[in-house]
Design a protein around this motif. Structure first.
Motif, PDB file in Angstrom:
ATOM      1  N   ALA A 295      59.864  26.873  46.500  1.00  0.00           N
ATOM      2  CA  ALA A 295      58.506  27.399  46.324  1.00  0.00           C
ATOM      3  C   ALA A 295      58.482  28.865  46.758  1.00  0.00           C
ATOM      4  O   ALA A 295      59.196  29.249  47.686  1.00  0.00           O
ATOM      5  N   MET A 296      57.692  29.672  46.068  1.00  0.00           N
ATOM      6  CA  MET A 296      57.621  31.089  46.417  1.00  0.00           C
ATOM      7  C   MET A 296      56.191  31.568  46.529  1.00  0.00           C
ATOM      8  O   MET A 296      55.297  31.024  45.886  1.00  0.00           O
TER       9      MET A 296
ATOM     10  N   PRO B  74      55.936  23.608  54.463  1.00  0.00           N
ATOM     11  CA  PRO B  74      55.250  24.213  53.316  1.00  0.00           C
ATOM     12  C   PRO B  74      54.865  25.662  53.642  1.00  0.00           C
ATOM     13  O   PRO B  74      54.567  25.977  54.796  1.00  0.00           O
ATOM     14  N   LEU B  75      54.875  26.517  52.629  1.00  0.00           N
ATOM     15  CA  LEU B  75      54.460  27.906  52.835  1.00  0.00           C
ATOM     16  C   LEU B  75      52.948  27.989  52.995  1.00  0.00           C
ATOM     17  O   LEU B  75      52.211  27.149  52.485  1.00  0.00           O
ATOM     18  N   GLY B  76      52.489  29.022  53.703  1.00  0.00           N
ATOM     19  CA  GLY B  76      51.054  29.237  53.888  1.00  0.00           C
ATOM     20  C   GLY B  76      50.523  30.275  52.922  1.00  0.00           C
ATOM     21  O   GLY B  76      51.293  31.040  52.327  1.00  0.00           O
TER      22      GLY B  76
ATOM     23  N   LEU C 214      65.153  37.732  41.992  1.00  0.00           N
ATOM     24  CA  LEU C 214      66.086  38.154  43.050  1.00  0.00           C
ATOM     25  C   LEU C 214      66.275  37.033  44.080  1.00  0.00           C
ATOM     26  O   LEU C 214      67.406  36.658  44.410  1.00  0.00           O
ATOM     27  N   MET C 215      65.167  36.470  44.557  1.00  0.00           N
ATOM     28  CA  MET C 215      65.266  35.434  45.594  1.00  0.00           C
ATOM     29  C   MET C 215      65.972  34.192  45.069  1.00  0.00           C
ATOM     30  O   MET C 215      66.773  33.571  45.774  1.00  0.00           O
ATOM     31  N   SER C 216      65.670  33.835  43.820  1.00  0.00           N
ATOM     32  CA  SER C 216      66.314  32.654  43.235  1.00  0.00           C
ATOM     33  C   SER C 216      67.815  32.865  43.111  1.00  0.00           C
ATOM     34  O   SER C 216      68.608  31.984  43.437  1.00  0.00           O
ATOM     35  N   SER C 217      68.201  34.057  42.645  1.00  0.00           N
ATOM     36  CA  SER C 217      69.635  34.292  42.432  1.00  0.00           C
ATOM     37  C   SER C 217      70.385  34.317  43.763  1.00  0.00           C
ATOM     38  O   SER C 217      71.552  33.949  43.828  1.00  0.00           O
TER      39      SER C 217
END
Lengths: 362, 362
Positions: free
Chosen positions: A193-194, A291-293, A234-237
């Motif tokens: 999740a982003m 989980p992200l906030g 970028l983050m996924s790679s």
């Protein structure tokens, strides 16, 4: 849960303060006995290559993160065999080397300024003629807050610049005429999740961040979505887990990526008081698989960095909208010792407020 | 600056978290090796009457405060000779004794419910006939969260009630038919400056606070100002420095004072996320002689107490408006182990959200 942090400076301190309400206990690792994170969490002293101390540090931790990216690869390898180190090896490897970093940014779709790899003085001369001047020579590895860098305005400066960085492997980057500096703080969870904070506007002096205006004014949603899309790639790679910050130059409405940091970032300090969830809390959540906030801004906020000295504390505390964040570090020229967030405040008041608070913006 | 706190529970923990950004180092004192404040500040272990340990604790501190009011008078006397203890002796003396407390509230102009001092069973019988039933018998000293109390609904209950409080010096208070419970968190600085948070509405079950709605709905400014005026008189007469909380019953639009606590209070926990300055930060500022911060609400907020057990952490963290505050205490029936603040949220959603978060409101 128990979180380890490599480094015990102000970023570790603010991570620890954000971790506590989540029920997370923090242990920081730093060579310095007086590392300022030690006020608010357990502090283990040791060198970053002291394997015995690092092994002791890692005991009982659920994850390890870091507050700076120049961690020896051997240290990361050793720790990663014991406990998940997040963000992972790939985020560190690329952000430790300006050449690999530029390549990664380009592959993710970001525009970057013209650059050349420079391994000797001859290559520097060639690079200058290829990408033109002004340009900035930076060591590939190490260096922060303007250290390990030299500006070249005239071909005659080349030799002096090369000597000033002690002839280390380097990169020459074209200095663009930019309209302003922006940055994007993004975060990715263990589950992929982003989330993204709004783009913010930054002002630097002598290579040190002085003011952040959040959210940046006059950013259309297209630009925001464009930045988010590339950050996502970028983050996924990288298989990145945690906060990642990308710094940009805005050039005639286009975003030109300068660099990224695989960690919480000075340009995200406004989020402590100005966003629903701070970058520190979101980083802790991410690296521990929570989980992200929400990354939504609660109000327009300006962040004023206190470099070298504290502000007038009494004036800051007397202003109803301002929040002091004192790192309790010994004042020293060029050192970040505190920041002040001013909530419900538009960017055009930054200089007036800095003067009132006796903050020298350099 | 360096602040000492007597007690190392969740109030000390949240005080320490609020102190750090002000550049204040905190040292807590508690008999328990695992006192939860120890996660986020220095923790000194010792009994509250161990003068040698207390003397060691006080070394280098600029002020000492406390998270609970039942501190032995000898301890306060001894410490006050070394370091300012704030709030001072008078605030402690009156709040430690329900008879003196009622007198102080009355002198400050507050209406209180009919009450009688009860020193033996005969006086209890007389008191019942004088103020009527239902009434509540409370020990004059000690007791919190409903402990040391017995409700008397029928004259025949008198003897059992007297036995249940072990025949200790007591007070019998008439139980009013009230519309709701409210509280006021106020703060007074070393210089005599005062500030007040908006009145909030509280719900208790089994003597334990479960829900706070902040600000309370349908409070007209007259009532707010009336409460502030009396709080001002009370704090001034006590020479109080720090946060002081007054609990009220609202009876047909009138405020009837129940008790006061010379400290940060559970009904002020919403301020961490819902006010410009939290009660914890304002208490730290006050006791260290700093200017007070704004007590304005940033948004309507509800506070849900987690008693006995943690909520569903994942659900709480997935809700964009909710903020978890886990004290990292061992879950145990009747024990406050966390609270959740929900920002931008009106009070009528409290039960729906508690159900969603799996918080048992009792």
């Amino acid at each position: 849960m128990n979180l380890g942090i490599l480094g015990g400076g102000q970023l570790a301190r603010m991570l620890a303060l954000a971790a506590a309400p989540l029920g997370v206990r923090v242990r920081a690792y730093d060579p310095g006995k007086n590392a300022c994170a030690g006020d608010v969490c357990e502090l283990v002293n040791g060198a970053y290559d002291d394997q015995a101390s690092l092994r002791e540090f890692a005991k009982g931790l659920d994850a390890i993160t870091y507050e700076f990216e120049n961690i020896p690869a051997d240290t990361v390898d050793m720790l990663a065999a014991l406990v998940p180190v997040r963000p992972g090896f790939e985020s560190l490897r690329l952000s430790q080397d300006r050449v690999l970093e530029k390549q990664a940014l380009t592959e993710a779709g970001f525009e970057v300024a013209p650059w050349r790899q420079v391994d000797d003085e001859g290559q520097l001369v060639d690079a200058i003629s290829e990408i033109g001047l002004p340009a900035i020579l930076k060591t590939r590895r190490g260096g922060y807050d303007g250290k390990g860098q030299a500006i070249i305005a005239d071909p005659a400066d080349a030799s002096r610049a090369w000597d000033s960085i002690e002839g280390r492997p380097a990169i020459l980057e074209s200095m663009l005429r930019f309209d302003r500096e922006l940055s994007l703080v993004a975060v990715r969870g263990v589950d992929g999740a982003m989330a993204y904070y709004p783009l913010v506007e930054n002002e630097h002096r002598q290579g040190i961040l002085r003011v952040t205006v959040a959210p940046a004014t006059n950013v259309d949603t297209v630009l925001q979505h464009q930045a988010e899309g590339m950050a996502k790639r970028l983050m996924s790679s990288l298989g990145h887990v945690g906060v990642l910050t990308i710094e940009f130059f805005e050039v005639q409405g286009r975003l030109v990526a300068n660099e990224f940091a695989p960690r919480v970032h000075n340009s995200g300090h406004w989020t402590i008081d100005g966003a629903r969830t701070s970058q520190f809390e979101n980083h802790v959540r991410a690296v521990l698989g929570m989980p992200l906030g929400s990354t939504e801004a609660r109000c327009p906020t300006i962040m004023l960095n206190c470099v070298g000295d504290l502000p007038n504390i009494s004036t800051v505390l007397s202003c109803p909208d301002s929040k002091l964040h004192d790192y309790r570090k010994e004042p020293r020229p060029g050192r970040k010792v505190a920041h002040v967030n001013v909530c419900d405040c538009l960017g055009d008041r930054a200089y007036e407020l800095a003067a009132k608070f006796e903050i020298d913006l350099g």
